[in-house]
Scaffold this motif. Structure first.
Motif, PDB file in Angstrom:
ATOM      1  N   VAL A   1      -9.093   0.071   2.985  1.00  0.00           N
ATOM      2  CA  VAL A   1      -8.164   1.139   2.625  1.00  0.00           C
ATOM      3  C   VAL A   1      -7.983   2.105   3.789  1.00  0.00           C
ATOM      4  O   VAL A   1      -6.852   2.435   4.184  1.00  0.00           O
ATOM      5  CB  VAL A   1      -8.655   1.882   1.367  1.00  0.00           C
ATOM      6  CG1 VAL A   1      -7.719   3.048   1.040  1.00  0.00           C
ATOM      7  CG2 VAL A   1      -8.723   0.932   0.173  1.00  0.00           C
ATOM      8  N   ILE A   2      -9.097   2.564   4.365  1.00  0.00           N
ATOM      9  CA  ILE A   2      -9.003   3.500   5.482  1.00  0.00           C
ATOM     10  C   ILE A   2      -8.419   2.803   6.712  1.00  0.00           C
ATOM     11  O   ILE A   2      -7.723   3.431   7.534  1.00  0.00           O
ATOM     12  CB  ILE A   2     -10.391   4.119   5.811  1.00  0.00           C
ATOM     13  CG1 ILE A   2     -10.236   5.301   6.768  1.00  0.00           C
ATOM     14  CG2 ILE A   2     -11.325   3.074   6.388  1.00  0.00           C
ATOM     15  CD1 ILE A   2      -9.473   6.456   6.200  1.00  0.00           C
ATOM     16  N   ALA A   3      -8.660   1.483   6.833  1.00  0.00           N
ATOM     17  CA  ALA A   3      -8.049   0.733   7.937  1.00  0.00           C
ATOM     18  C   ALA A   3      -6.524   0.747   7.806  1.00  0.00           C
ATOM     19  O   ALA A   3      -5.803   0.799   8.810  1.00  0.00           O
ATOM     20  CB  ALA A   3      -8.565  -0.706   7.942  1.00  0.00           C
TER      21      ALA A   3
ATOM     22  N   ALA B   1      -0.049  12.529   6.407  1.00  0.00           N
ATOM     23  CA  ALA B   1       0.938  12.001   5.461  1.00  0.00           C
ATOM     24  C   ALA B   1       1.113  10.499   5.635  1.00  0.00           C
ATOM     25  O   ALA B   1       1.100   9.735   4.656  1.00  0.00           O
ATOM     26  CB  ALA B   1       2.274  12.713   5.645  1.00  0.00           C
ATOM     27  N   VAL B   2       1.286  10.048   6.877  1.00  0.00           N
ATOM     28  CA  VAL B   2       1.480   8.628   7.134  1.00  0.00           C
ATOM     29  C   VAL B   2       0.206   7.843   6.817  1.00  0.00           C
ATOM     30  O   VAL B   2       0.260   6.737   6.263  1.00  0.00           O
ATOM     31  CB  VAL B   2       1.910   8.406   8.596  1.00  0.00           C
ATOM     32  CG1 VAL B   2       1.935   6.924   8.935  1.00  0.00           C
ATOM     33  CG2 VAL B   2       3.299   9.012   8.822  1.00  0.00           C
ATOM     34  N   GLY B   3      -0.950   8.420   7.151  1.00  0.00           N
ATOM     35  CA  GLY B   3      -2.218   7.763   6.808  1.00  0.00           C
ATOM     36  C   GLY B   3      -2.376   7.593   5.309  1.00  0.00           C
ATOM     37  O   GLY B   3      -2.826   6.552   4.821  1.00  0.00           O
ATOM     38  N   MET B   4      -1.989   8.622   4.554  1.00  0.00           N
ATOM     39  CA  MET B   4      -2.018   8.528   3.089  1.00  0.00           C
ATOM     40  C   MET B   4      -1.136   7.383   2.606  1.00  0.00           C
ATOM     41  O   MET B   4      -1.520   6.600   1.725  1.00  0.00           O
ATOM     42  CB  MET B   4      -1.537   9.838   2.484  1.00  0.00           C
ATOM     43  CG  MET B   4      -1.385   9.822   0.971  1.00  0.00           C
ATOM     44  SD  MET B   4      -0.373  11.200   0.363  1.00  0.00           S
ATOM     45  CE  MET B   4       1.251  10.736   0.979  1.00  0.00           C
ATOM     46  N   GLY B   5       0.065   7.258   3.188  1.00  0.00           N
ATOM     47  CA  GLY B   5       0.960   6.174   2.800  1.00  0.00           C
ATOM     48  C   GLY B   5       0.360   4.811   3.072  1.00  0.00           C
ATOM     49  O   GLY B   5       0.500   3.884   2.261  1.00  0.00           O
ATOM     50  N   GLY B   6      -0.322   4.680   4.210  1.00  0.00           N
ATOM     51  CA  GLY B   6      -0.975   3.408   4.525  1.00  0.00           C
ATOM     52  C   GLY B   6      -2.058   3.051   3.527  1.00  0.00           C
ATOM     53  O   GLY B   6      -2.209   1.882   3.139  1.00  0.00           O
ATOM     54  N   MET B   7      -2.822   4.043   3.077  1.00  0.00           N
ATOM     55  CA  MET B   7      -3.874   3.783   2.087  1.00  0.00           C
ATOM     56  C   MET B   7      -3.289   3.409   0.729  1.00  0.00           C
ATOM     57  O   MET B   7      -3.785   2.499   0.045  1.00  0.00           O
ATOM     58  CB  MET B   7      -4.784   5.015   1.961  1.00  0.00           C
ATOM     59  CG  MET B   7      -5.676   5.218   3.167  1.00  0.00           C
ATOM     60  SD  MET B   7      -6.954   6.483   2.916  1.00  0.00           S
ATOM     61  CE  MET B   7      -5.982   7.967   3.178  1.00  0.00           C
ATOM     62  N   LEU B   8      -2.234   4.098   0.329  1.00  0.00           N
ATOM     63  CA  LEU B   8      -1.600   3.778  -0.951  1.00  0.00           C
ATOM     64  C   LEU B   8      -1.006   2.379  -0.938  1.00  0.00           C
ATOM     65  O   LEU B   8      -1.012   1.667  -1.955  1.00  0.00           O
ATOM     66  CB  LEU B   8      -0.516   4.812  -1.271  1.00  0.00           C
ATOM     67  CG  LEU B   8      -1.000   6.231  -1.567  1.00  0.00           C
ATOM     68  CD1 LEU B   8       0.175   7.166  -1.811  1.00  0.00           C
ATOM     69  CD2 LEU B   8      -1.931   6.247  -2.780  1.00  0.00           C
ATOM     70  N   ASP B   9      -0.489   1.966   0.214  1.00  0.00           N
ATOM     71  CA  ASP B   9       0.038   0.614   0.332  1.00  0.00           C
ATOM     72  C   ASP B   9      -1.086  -0.407   0.184  1.00  0.00           C
ATOM     73  O   ASP B   9      -0.932  -1.433  -0.494  1.00  0.00           O
ATOM     74  CB  ASP B   9       0.735   0.453   1.689  1.00  0.00           C
ATOM     75  CG  ASP B   9       1.422  -0.897   1.829  1.00  0.00           C
ATOM     76  OD1 ASP B   9       2.007  -1.368   0.834  1.00  0.00           O
ATOM     77  OD2 ASP B   9       1.369  -1.486   2.923  1.00  0.00           O
ATOM     78  N   LYS B  10      -2.229  -0.152   0.806  1.00  0.00           N
ATOM     79  CA  LYS B  10      -3.376  -1.061   0.686  1.00  0.00           C
ATOM     80  C   LYS B  10      -3.883  -1.148  -0.751  1.00  0.00           C
ATOM     81  O   LYS B  10      -4.338  -2.194  -1.209  1.00  0.00           O
ATOM     82  CB  LYS B  10      -4.508  -0.586   1.601  1.00  0.00           C
ATOM     83  CG  LYS B  10      -4.320  -0.910   3.063  1.00  0.00           C
ATOM     84  CD  LYS B  10      -4.443  -2.396   3.316  1.00  0.00           C
ATOM     85  CE  LYS B  10      -4.323  -2.726   4.790  1.00  0.00           C
ATOM     86  NZ  LYS B  10      -4.428  -4.179   5.037  1.00  0.00           N
ATOM     87  N   LEU B  11      -3.794  -0.044  -1.478  1.00  0.00           N
ATOM     88  CA  LEU B  11      -4.256  -0.016  -2.861  1.00  0.00           C
ATOM     89  C   LEU B  11      -3.241  -0.632  -3.826  1.00  0.00           C
ATOM     90  O   LEU B  11      -3.512  -0.749  -5.015  1.00  0.00           O
ATOM     91  CB  LEU B  11      -4.552   1.422  -3.284  1.00  0.00           C
ATOM     92  CG  LEU B  11      -5.800   2.056  -2.669  1.00  0.00           C
ATOM     93  CD1 LEU B  11      -5.833   3.549  -2.930  1.00  0.00           C
ATOM     94  CD2 LEU B  11      -7.058   1.387  -3.208  1.00  0.00           C
ATOM     95  N   GLY B  12      -2.068  -0.996  -3.329  1.00  0.00           N
ATOM     96  CA  GLY B  12      -1.064  -1.619  -4.179  1.00  0.00           C
ATOM     97  C   GLY B  12      -0.244  -0.642  -4.994  1.00  0.00           C
ATOM     98  O   GLY B  12       0.523  -1.060  -5.867  1.00  0.00           O
TER      99      GLY B  12
END
Length: 459
Positions: free
Chosen positions: A59-61, A322-333
């Motif tokens: 997720v953090i990746a 903000a962008v990092g949050m979006g990347g994590m939400l994408d990983k979480l589906g």
């Protein structure tokens, strides 16, 4: 099982609600912007993962992978800060202000700003460059004339986004048809249907606002006093315009934006050294901390006391979190879950366009990235467009009508953060005047439900 497949619809919605609340509270309490709320979203996601026993590593990746994509934007933002500071010290902005005050009628400033920024963005292919050069100059002139800064910023952004959206040199203009499987020429021609009418409407609205601003109790201040004060602080002339001419030429030559801004800043430093009598130490200090004027006039102090790399660091923080949050939400589906819920309501061409626009806004809200919004939306919607035999340029047009234009309307989006920081105007001040940005999707919806310009194919 992959982490992104472990959240249910309820869990995804709950996570989104908690994140939105954390950001909204910071904005509502006027604590300096959404930075702390976005930072808190990382903690919320971590606690969510721990509570649901999801491996936090991938997720953090995802956050770091997403941030790598916007590193050029972060560098660009800091470069803009350096350039603004050096332009102020060199007298470049002062020269533009004096010229604007002498030549431009305040009544026509808003429509001229819209056209100027649109043309520059169209020929250079970059809204960033248009806002950072022409936008900064027009804001300074507008402030000196006493025009509502939110209106001037709205005209700058609408013009810049118009050119960015239609220019064949723009990255989004090339990315959208690539994702949708359309030809670039067909894509640009299709966008004219939605963008050209809204540009003309915006031009009329800004003209009306300009007339209203400069009638009745309008008081522009003593413009001669401003001109005298600026001439007293700087040695003005053609030489001080070299940094502004330099940046436009470099952008036209498609030089890397960060390099172009850096070269313009260095030329401004040279002008400061030889024309304004600045020392090397003061030039470097201004590049980092911004310029401070000795003029006592309040309006001019507001215009001139700004710039520097340091002034942009808070915006770098907003974009990163903000962008990092979006990347994590994408990983979480979370993104896939929300998008699937939207797609289920498609019944005809009109609802298909509506769903595409909604998906574009959702992906922009969460990912804070135009490329990610285009890729995610295009990936989800392309099969449906193909099934309904709608030409791919209609999909690519819809991707731009929402995904490209959404950025400046979202307070924590990279585009909005950049423009707010560069122009020195808060999101709440310019949002009401982003006519082009929220009228274009409405025109797109009108076409979708009436069938106008909706092209179908046999294959």
């Amino acid at each position: 099982m992959e982490a992104k497949k472990t959240l249910t619809k309820f869990q995804s919605l709950l996570l989104l609600v908690l994140i939105v609340l954390s950001v909204a509270v910071c904005i509502r309490l006027k604590t300096g912007g959404p930075m702390i709320g976005l930072f808190a979203s990382w903690v919320i996601i971590y606690l969510f993962c721990k509570a649901l026993r999801i491996d936090y590593g991938p997720v953090i990746a995802g956050a770091y992978d997403a941030i790598r994509v916007v590193v050029p934007t972060l560098c660009l933002l800091m470069s803009i800060g350096v350039m603004i500071g050096t332009w102020l010290q060199s007298g470049t902005i002062a020269t533009i202000i004096v010229g604007g005050l002498n030549m431009i009628n305040p009544t026509w400033l808003l429509p001229l700003t819209l056209i100027f920024c649109a043309v520059l963005s169209l020929v250079t292919g970059t809204s960033y460059g248009s806002v950072g050069s022409a936008g900064v100059a027009m804001m300074a002139i507008g402030n000196a004339m006493g025009i509502n800064p939110g209106m001037v910023a709205g005209a700058v952004i609408c013009g810049a986004m118009f050119g960015d959206k239609l220019s064949p040199l723009s990255d989004t203009t090339n990315l959208a048809p690539a994702v949708a499987g359309a030809k670039l020429g067909d894509h640009v021609r299709s966008m004219l249907w939605t963008t050209l009418p809204t540009f003309l409407i915006s031009l009329v609205l800004f003209t009306i606002l300009g007339i209203q601003q400069t009638s009745g109790g309008y008081a522009a201040g003593d413009l001669n006093t401003y001109v005298t004060a600026l001439n007293g602080e700087f040695h003005l002339g053609f030489v001080t315009l070299i940094p502004a001419i330099f940046i436009i030429v470099l952008l036209l030559l498609k030089v890397n934006p960060v390099v172009a801004l850096g070269l313009s800043a260095m030329s401004a430093g040279a002008v400061s050294f030889f024309c304004q009598g600045a020392t090397l130490r003061s030039i470097i200090m201004v590049a980092y901390n911004g310029y401070t004027t000795g003029i006592e006039e309040g309006i001019l102090k507001t215009i001139l006391n700004r710039g520097g790399m340091n002034s942009m660091l808070q915006y770098v923080a907003i974009i990163s979190f903000a962008v990092g949050m979006g990347g994590m939400l994408d990983k979480l589906g979370v993104l896939d879950t929300i998008l699937e819920m939207i797609v289920k309501g498609i019944k005809n061409d009109g609802t298909l366009i509506l769903a595409t626009l909604l998906v574009g806004y959702v992906t922009s809200l969460i990912s804070c990235s135009q490329p990610m919004a285009h890729v995610l939306t295009g990936r989800l919607m392309a099969p449906i467009f193909k099934e309904r035999k709608i030409a791919p340029e209609i999909l690519s047009r819809s991707l731009e009508d929402a995904g490209t234009l959404a950025g400046p309307m979202i307070p924590w989006h990279g585009y909005c953060v950049y423009m707010s920081g560069t122009l020195g105007v808060a999101w709440a001040a310019f949002f009401p005047y982003l006519f082009l940005l929220y009228l274009t999707p409405l025109v797109s919806l009108f076409y979708g439900f009436t069938g106008i310009s909706i092209k179908h194919t046999e294959e």
